[in-house]
Write an enzyme that holds these catalytic residues in place. Structure first.
Site, PDB file in Angstrom:
ATOM      1  N   TYR A  43       0.856  -1.181   0.000  1.00 57.00           N
ATOM      2  CA  TYR A  43       0.000   0.000   0.000  1.00 57.00           C
ATOM      3  C   TYR A  43       0.892   1.230   0.000  1.00 57.00           C
ATOM      4  O   TYR A  43       1.962   1.219  -0.595  1.00 57.00           O
ATOM      5  CB  TYR A  43      -0.973  -0.070   1.191  1.00 57.00           C
ATOM      6  CG  TYR A  43      -2.185   0.803   0.997  1.00 57.00           C
ATOM      7  CD1 TYR A  43      -3.001   0.669  -0.135  1.00 57.00           C
ATOM      8  CD2 TYR A  43      -2.520   1.774   1.926  1.00 57.00           C
ATOM      9  CE1 TYR A  43      -4.103   1.472  -0.333  1.00 57.00           C
ATOM     10  CE2 TYR A  43      -3.624   2.587   1.744  1.00 57.00           C
ATOM     11  CZ  TYR A  43      -4.415   2.435   0.599  1.00 57.00           C
ATOM     12  OH  TYR A  43      -5.500   3.238   0.422  1.00 57.00           O
ATOM     13  N   LYS A  98     -20.490 -20.366 -11.496  1.00 56.99           N
ATOM     14  CA  LYS A  98     -19.696 -20.190 -12.712  1.00 56.99           C
ATOM     15  C   LYS A  98     -18.264 -19.800 -12.354  1.00 56.99           C
ATOM     16  O   LYS A  98     -17.293 -20.323 -12.917  1.00 56.99           O
ATOM     17  CB  LYS A  98     -20.336 -19.096 -13.567  1.00 56.99           C
ATOM     18  CG  LYS A  98     -20.006 -19.182 -15.031  1.00 56.99           C
ATOM     19  CD  LYS A  98     -20.838 -20.266 -15.676  1.00 56.99           C
ATOM     20  CE  LYS A  98     -20.608 -20.324 -17.162  1.00 56.99           C
ATOM     21  NZ  LYS A  98     -21.590 -21.205 -17.819  1.00 56.99           N
TER      22      LYS A  98
END
Length: 394
Positions: A43, A98
């Site tokens: 970060y 899926k």
């Protein structure tokens, strides 16, 4: 009178509900954050250097973010399985499923997204705005004929693969199975006449890929009968089908077209009578793909046909989209293809058919979804074809 209290339903007594509790997916980090040094790289301030570089050279996002390897699985919930228009919230278990299959069968990461809008313009705009976060778009369970326009417009607008699995996944697997059935019966595709019942998303796509593969002729039917030039009330998709199919000029019903036909492919949710199969050509091929109830029971179809396939897992020759879409996207992502071409779909079908090889038989014209050769074969074929056609960035 006060209403009687409603007894709580014990959903988790059903193993399907128990498996789905809490969802089927999670997000995990790929880098450790153990101390301040790790945090400073993952970060701020380290991330700012990466952001600045991408701002100057946007193509670096493919290397330094997840973008190039993640697919968005997107629906509006208007055509979910055989359940119809059940809305985006009810569609989420399917989209999660899926994504699960993408990961399990080809190692592809994906994010399920259910959109609360059904207007074509709004869907295209929303998906276009989401696209910078992904390397590909897998459209799912969007009702016809809207699905055709949505896919076409997204393909034109975006520089990443867009693939409506209800159309093209079904088409790829059906063609692969038909190629092997053709080998088994000794009938070349170019000599076959097929009847496709259903002109929705999958019916149109199957018809298209069979035409591209060189089948002799196809008669396509919808709820009003056979599609032919001059028939009133055809939408633009069906008008194009009428122009490109049914060279024999057949009119009437699906059953009428089966006289002398070599192949029947059912994608309609309807039914056909047993006696209709009796008038098909010798060594007939029947793909009764409506799910969960095929157009004709496979045991009945076997009395009249040489090869029978269904969409169900409890009979031989299951035409299952999971045989196609994981490998198709894996191959496209691996070479950073900016689209999925008709040639890539045909290559996927050929590779899938070749997995069966010399073991082809009446009960084995398509491999099992659990055959570990499937995804690598489809992946390689798609990647190679993308390079041949010049749509690969790598």
């Amino acid at each position: 009178m006060a209403a009687e209290p409603v007894e709580p339903h014990d959903y988790d007594a059903d193993p399907a509900f128990a498996l789905h509790r809490g969802g089927k997916l999670e997000v995990r980090s790929t880098v450790p954050v153990r101390d301040n040094d790790d945090l400073a790289l993952a970060y701020t301030p380290g991330v700012a250097r990466v952001c600045s570089a991408i701002a100057e050279s946007p193509e670096l996002a493919y290397d330094y973010t997840w973008t190039s390897k993640v697919v968005a699985v997107i629906t509006d919930g208007t055509a979910v399985l055989g359940l119809g228009d059940i809305g985006p919230a009810a569609a989420m278990p399917v989209m999660e499923g899926k994504s699960l299959l993408f990961k399990e069968f080809a190692g592809v990461d994906s994010v399920p997204i259910c959109l609360d809008c059904t207007d074509t313009d709004e869907l295209v705009e929303t998906i276009t705005r989401l696209a910078p976060s992904f390397g590909g778009i897998n459209l799912e369970d969007i009702s016809a004929p809207r699905c055709f326009e949505i896919e076409d417009r997204l393909r034109a607008a975006l520089d990443i693969p867009v693939f409506h699995d209800d159309q093209h996944g079904t088409a790829i697997v059906a063609l692969a199975a038909l190629r092997n059935a053709s080998r088994l019966t000794g009938k070349p595709l170019a000599k076959m006449r097929a009847v496709v019942a259903g002109a929705g998303a999958s019916g149109v796509a199957v018809s298209r890929i069979l035409l591209n593969a060189g089948i002799g002729d196809i008669a396509v039917s919808d709820s009003k009968g056979l599609i032919h030039e001059g028939r009133d009330g055809l939408n633009p998709i069906k008008q194009t089908l009428a122009r490109d199919t049914n060279r024999a000029g057949l009119k009437g019903s699906t059953e009428d077209a089966l006289l002398g036909a070599d192949v029947f492919i059912g994608l309609s949710g309807g039914t056909i009578r047993e006696d209709c199969l009796d008038v098909m050509a010798d060594d007939a091929i029947v793909f009764a793909l409506s799910n969960p109830d095929p157009e004709i029971h496979p045991e009945i179809a076997r009395r009249h046909a040489r090869v029978v396939a269904t969409g169900r897992s409890d009979f031989p020759n299951q035409i299952n989209n999971v045989l196609a879409f994981p490998g198709v996207f894996r191959g496209a992502l691996d070479v950073r293809a900016h689209t999925i071409t008709e040639g890539m779909k045909l290559a996927a079908a050929g590779a899938l058919a070749d997995v069966v090889g010399d073991d082809v038989s009446e009960d084995y014209v398509i491999p099992s979804p659990f055959d570990e050769r499937v995804a690598p074969a489809v992946t390689q074929a798609v990647a190679d074809q993308a390079r041949k056609e010049g749509v690969a960035r790598l």
